[in-house]
Design an enzyme around this catalytic site. Structure first.
Site, PDB file in Angstrom:
ATOM      1  N   GLU A 135       0.847  -1.189   0.000  1.00 43.94           N
ATOM      2  CA  GLU A 135       0.000   0.000   0.000  1.00 43.94           C
ATOM      3  C   GLU A 135       0.882   1.238   0.000  1.00 43.94           C
ATOM      4  OE1 GLU A 135      -3.593   2.084   2.603  1.00 43.94           O
ATOM      5  OE2 GLU A 135      -3.083  -0.015   2.921  1.00 43.94           O
ATOM      6  N   ARG A 136       0.575   2.170  -0.912  1.00 41.29           N
ATOM      7  CA  ARG A 136       1.414   3.349  -1.117  1.00 41.29           C
ATOM      8  C   ARG A 136       2.845   2.944  -1.445  1.00 41.29           C
ATOM      9  NH1 ARG A 136      -3.105   5.614  -2.160  1.00 41.29           N
ATOM     10  NH2 ARG A 136      -4.486   5.849  -0.357  1.00 41.29           N
ATOM     11  N   GLU A 150       4.838  10.118  13.766  1.00 42.86           N
ATOM     12  CA  GLU A 150       4.811   9.328  12.540  1.00 42.86           C
ATOM     13  C   GLU A 150       5.093  10.251  11.359  1.00 42.86           C
ATOM     14  OE1 GLU A 150       1.728   6.275  12.029  1.00 42.86           O
ATOM     15  OE2 GLU A 150       1.351   7.120  10.036  1.00 42.86           O
ATOM     16  N   TRP A 188     -14.289  12.087   3.345  1.00 40.61           N
ATOM     17  CA  TRP A 188     -12.949  11.899   3.921  1.00 40.61           C
ATOM     18  C   TRP A 188     -12.480  13.079   4.754  1.00 40.61           C
ATOM     19  CZ3 TRP A 188     -10.675   7.251   3.956  1.00 40.61           C
ATOM     20  CH2 TRP A 188     -11.191   6.282   3.083  1.00 40.61           C
ATOM     21  N   ASP A 202      -3.261  14.093   7.080  1.00 38.01           N
ATOM     22  CA  ASP A 202      -2.693  12.872   6.509  1.00 38.01           C
ATOM     23  C   ASP A 202      -1.525  13.166   5.583  1.00 38.01           C
ATOM     24  OD1 ASP A 202      -2.311  10.247   5.800  1.00 38.01           O
ATOM     25  OD2 ASP A 202      -4.098  10.074   4.568  1.00 38.01           O
ATOM     26  N   GLU A 228     -10.752   4.007   9.293  1.00 39.44           N
ATOM     27  CA  GLU A 228     -10.860   3.647   7.881  1.00 39.44           C
ATOM     28  C   GLU A 228     -11.364   2.224   7.695  1.00 39.44           C
ATOM     29  OE1 GLU A 228      -7.495   6.540   5.943  1.00 39.44           O
ATOM     30  OE2 GLU A 228      -6.841   4.548   6.575  1.00 39.44           O
ATOM     31  N   ASN A 234      -3.098  -2.006   7.867  1.00 37.29           N
ATOM     32  CA  ASN A 234      -4.355  -2.682   7.523  1.00 37.29           C
ATOM     33  C   ASN A 234      -4.032  -4.173   7.439  1.00 37.29           C
ATOM     34  OD1 ASN A 234      -5.744  -0.168   7.248  1.00 37.29           O
ATOM     35  ND2 ASN A 234      -4.835   0.068   5.220  1.00 37.29           N
ATOM     36  N   GLU A 289       3.371   9.606  -0.506  1.00 41.09           N
ATOM     37  CA  GLU A 289       1.972   9.344  -0.853  1.00 41.09           C
ATOM     38  C   GLU A 289       1.286  10.564  -1.454  1.00 41.09           C
ATOM     39  OE1 GLU A 289      -2.243   8.154   1.347  1.00 41.09           O
ATOM     40  OE2 GLU A 289      -0.360   8.042   2.456  1.00 41.09           O
ATOM     41  N   LYS A 299      -3.567  -0.405  14.357  1.00 40.04           N
ATOM     42  CA  LYS A 299      -4.513   0.559  13.796  1.00 40.04           C
ATOM     43  C   LYS A 299      -5.903   0.015  14.078  1.00 40.04           C
ATOM     44  CE  LYS A 299      -6.088   2.540   9.377  1.00 40.04           C
ATOM     45  NZ  LYS A 299      -5.831   2.650   7.913  1.00 40.04           N
TER      46      LYS A 299
END
Length: 860
Positions: A181-182, A406, A561, A384, A305, A224, A412, A301
């Site tokens: 992801e990304r 973080e 979002w 984000d 989302e 995720n 991204e 997490k």
């Protein structure tokens, strides 16, 4: 002679010297003058490592020192592990811990002066001593010494270096099936088809890179998370990953799926206070530590989302974190619990709704309820990883809780590694920011290190997307961000430009012109990207609903979002005031809350983050209106991106051919895509507001020939759905299939590819021009293009950027697929006939947008 640069020619290079696989750990031979200087010095002639085992970082340090000195100086040094042979230190490199140094009889050192992972490096002529509190620190000291000599520095030094914070982790977002992801650098080096890969050579090499910048742990899978990571086979595989990284002192951790007791364990519940769930996690944790005794811990997490979490059972986020913390406590493990918890189904019509409020709303009331081995991992800004955000107020709101910041190394929202963006200057705006808690100095870097609130745990988590690409991140220049992340996590007071220069010397060599050029373009890159994407705190105006790559300011609103601009025909910006808006400004300590509450005292660079104003509102610093600043900034940013190409081209012959061409390719793409961004954003707000650009640039392109205005055969105009994504809102696509002529035996051959021709008579005065071709490179095909002047070949290229770049490609004509290719230095006479032939392929209809006929030095 016609210019002939194109995608078809990019594979041709003068010589292949390096591919980037060693990153900044090349250990390249010093230039002759420095090597001659080194030969005149008294240098070490042996390496002694004290009490090291085969998998020990000290053993690794010995091997690394031998390899580095061989590469840099051409000297072969023996490595000894026998303490008895180390009696003479006058011409040796001695590596060990405080304990082994003292037990070997070399004297006592004050162990209290060493933090965990800290090291002492003493260079005195031919005697080099590297001592640490633990074995990992000794390896860090060895890399420090090698970094110095690789840059030609042989000076004496007496350095005690301790980390600013104990947690210096990276987070991979790798999925078990092998995707990332990304991720913009190929598939995972850890996972494939639901399992850990068999060949972990790349994993060991990655650990080497991480150790060299003092990263001490890695979370190997996506936040995720897939619960099957915890099955018996994969736990054994995780053990193999840990074995591969252990010699470099890099501990392994994993992300958890909160619902694993249900999804994997068959419990029919994942309630964190349910005894069966507690037992399941305790047993699973014990199983992990049985295979991986130095397991680092968990990253979680939850309830964000769509991910499962404790709120399902009306439990708190602290209940969830403490569940894992108790399981880890007997083993010394850590829980990194992400503060990225928010509702992604917000109502954009609700003026008070604000995603930025979520972190403080969820976590402030839980302050003091987390166990001591829980660290709340907080994104640097409230949204984000945007191009500019204020520091997250959560850092100031949970003083009784361990925190880590973080940071996102993967780009991204910053061009997906296909745009050069050196990110540390952005990080420094947050790390150096003073939150003024209780009206006292409260720098973010002091909060996350634990100093400000007297906490023992804290530090840094960097989201990184290393993949199977030979150069790790898909882009050679993007590696500067990974290098600087590790260095800043160790010491956040370091200067971004000095770190960049160290990285450049280690990566591309010691030529001063190379160091100066890379420094110049990289240090300009974040400001340029912010300018041509989104400024004044409006965020990066990317396509929030699609790939997060190209421009699409229209869809920043009217979605759930919460990354909104609230732009209408007369006004723009989020009202985050307490008096009239979402109340977000009030989440900061009093001094900052007052500053952000007022439009008069809010810094211009965050104006639209905190305030909803008219397009004609004037900025304090420049006196310009908001809309004119938008126009000027976007044109200035795109113009800066053009200079990156010429600056890099001046280094031809000073950087090895393979890496030179690789970087040049991306810089040329960025130069074109920056103009796509500029035109899309300026066009959108020009059309929305109706306010003209004072400089007369927006909507006016005097050097362009629109494709739809050319004489077309086989091409047909098409309105682009998002009007601002094409020049004049229109492109042309191939629509006619060409049938091959009948053969001599009377049968008809099969149809060839769909073909189109676009022809224009050039009306420019005689001269030398750059010809820029705007087109769309969509996924699902490899269209061919050819450009001709008076039927003489000018340029040939293929729509195959997906074979060269790492971002997620679009199947539509939009800001993700819009791009340019340029032929430079083309002699043109008035009346010359320009013809473009496009051959469609698959889903790619050889779409053309325009041709710009640019006098040399003119930016379109």
């Amino acid at each position: 002679m016609r210019a002939c640069w194109g995608l078809l020619l990019l594979s041709v290079s003068i010589a292949t010297a390096e591919n980037g696989s060693n990153g900044w750990l090349r250990y390249a031979p010093l230039p002759d003058n420095l090597r001659q200087h080194a030969s005149s010095l008294a240098l070490p002639s042996a390496i002694v490592t004290l009490n090291s085992t085969e998998a020990s970082p000290i053993q690794t340090a010995g091997k690394e020192l031998a390899a580095g000195i061989q590469g840099v100086l051409g000297r072969s040094l023996q490595v000894s592990h026998d303490i008895a042979t180390a009696s003479d230190l006058s011409s040796s490199i001695l590596v060990g811990t405080v304990a082994t140094y003292s037990s070997a009889g070399y004297g006592s050192l004050n162990a209290s002066s060493f933090a965990a992972d800290g090291f002492w490096l003493r260079v005195n002529g031919s005697s080099v001593t590297i001592i640490s509190q633990n074995e990992r620190g000794a390896l860090y000291g060895a890399f420090e010494y090698l970094s110095r000599i690789s840059q030609g520095d042989f000076s004496d030094v007496d350095l005690l270096s301790n980390p600013d914070a104990p947690i210096r982790w990276v987070n991979q977002w790798d999925n078990l099936e092998g995707t990332i992801e990304r991720g913009y650098a190929g598939p995972s080096i850890f996972f494939s088809n639901g399992l850990i890969v068999q060949d972990l050579t790349r994993v060991s090499q990655y650990a080497r890179l991480l150790a060299s910048v003092r990263v001490n742990a890695i979370v190997v899978n996506n936040v995720n998370a897939n619960p099957s990571l915890l099955n018996e086979t994969n736990i054994e595989g995780l053990g193999r990953i840990a074995d591969a990284m252990r010699p470099y002192g890099v501990q392994v951790g994993i992300s958890l799926n909160f619902a694993s007791p249900d999804l994997l364990g068959g419990l029919k519940t994942f309630d964190p206070l349910e005894s069966s769930v507690i037992t399941w996690w305790t047993d699973k944790t014990d199983e992990l530590y049985k295979r991986i005794p130095d397991f680092a811990g968990y990253l979680v997490k939850a309830n964000s989302e769509g991910q499962p979490g404790p709120l399902t059972y009306n439990r708190t986020l602290a209940d969830a974190a403490n569940l894992f913390a108790r399981a880890l406590q007997p083993h010394g493990g850590i829980v990194m619990f992400r503060a990225f918890v928010y509702d992604h189904h917000l109502d954009p019509a609700n003026w008070k709704a604000d995603r930025a409020n979520a972190a403080v709303e969820f976590f402030k009331e839980l302050d003091g309820q987390f166990l001591d081995n829980v660290v709340v991992q907080i994104k640097y800004g409230p949204i984000d990883f945007q191009v500019r955000e204020p520091a997250s107020p959560l850092f100031a709101n949970i003083p009784n809780t361990n925190t880590a910041i973080e940071l996102q190394i993967t780009q991204e929202y910053l061009g997906h590694q296909d745009h050069l963006v050196y990110i540390p200057p952005l990080w420094k705006t947050i790390l150096d920011f003073d939150l003024r808690v209780d009206s006292k100095p409260s720098l973010v870097r002091d909060i996350v290190a634990g100093r400000r609130f007297n906490k023992k745990l804290g530090g840094y988590a960097g989201v990184v997307n290393v993949g199977t690409s030979i150069n790790w991140l898909g882009s050679h220049t993007a590696m500067s961000n990974l290098y600087a992340y590790g260095q800043l996590a160790w010491d956040p007071t370091q200067d971004s430009q000095e770190l960049l220069q160290d990285w450049t010397r280690l990566t591309f060599g010691l030529d001063q012109s190379v160091v100066e050029t890379v420094s110049k373009i990289s240090m300009a890159s974040w400001a340029a990207y912010e300018n041509y994407t989104g400024n004044l705190g409006i965020q990066t105006l990317t396509d929030i609903l699609y790939t997060h790559f190209g421009p699409n300011p229209a869809n920043m609103d009217n979605n759930g979002w919460g990354q909104w601009t609230h732009a209408d025909r007369t006004t723009i910006g989020m009202d985050r005031t307490v008096s009239n808006g979402t109340g977000f400004a009030g989440q900061y300590p009093a001094e900052l809350a007052a500053m952000y509450e007022s439009v008069e005292t809010t810094p211009d660079e965050l104006l639209l983050w905190f305030h909803h104003v008219s397009y004609t509102h004037r900025l304090r610093a420049s006196g310009k209106t908001v809309i004119q600043h938008f126009y000027d900034a976007h044109y200035a940013g795109a113009e800066t991106a053009q200079t990156f190409v010429s600056a890099w081209e001046a280094l031809r012959g000073k950087v090895d051919a393979e890496r030179f061409e690789h970087v040049l390719f991306r810089l040329k793409f960025q130069a074109g895509h920056a103009i796509v961004w500029r035109d899309a954003v300026c066009g959108f707000y020009h059309n929305l507001s109706g306010i003209p650009d004072e400089a007369g640039r927006v909507g006016h392109h005097p050097y362009r020939i629109e494709a739809e205005s050319m004489a077309l055969s086989g091409y047909s105009p098409v309105a682009v759905a998002l009007a601002e994504m094409a020049s004049n809102s229109t492109a042309v696509v191939v629509v006619v299939a060409v049938t091959a002529p009948t053969s001599s035996n009377g049968s008809s051959s099969s149809s060839g590819p769909a073909k189109g021709e676009a022809v224009a008579v050039l009306d420019s005065p005689d001269g030398v021009y750059d010809l820029a071709f705007g087109y769309f490179d969509v996924a699902g095909g490899r269209a061919h293009y050819g450009a001709f002047i008076n039927d003489e070949p000018l340029l040939e290229w293929i729509g195959d950027l997906e074979d060269h770049l790492g971002h997620e490609f679009s199947t539509k004509l939009d800001g993700h697929s819009a791009t340019r290719v340029t032929a430079r230095g083309v002699p043109v006479q008035r009346g010359d006939v320009l013809k473009i032939i496009g051959l469609a392929d698959g889903n790619e209809a050889a779409a053309l947008d325009y041709v710009a006929v640019l006098p040399e030095g003119v930016v379109d």
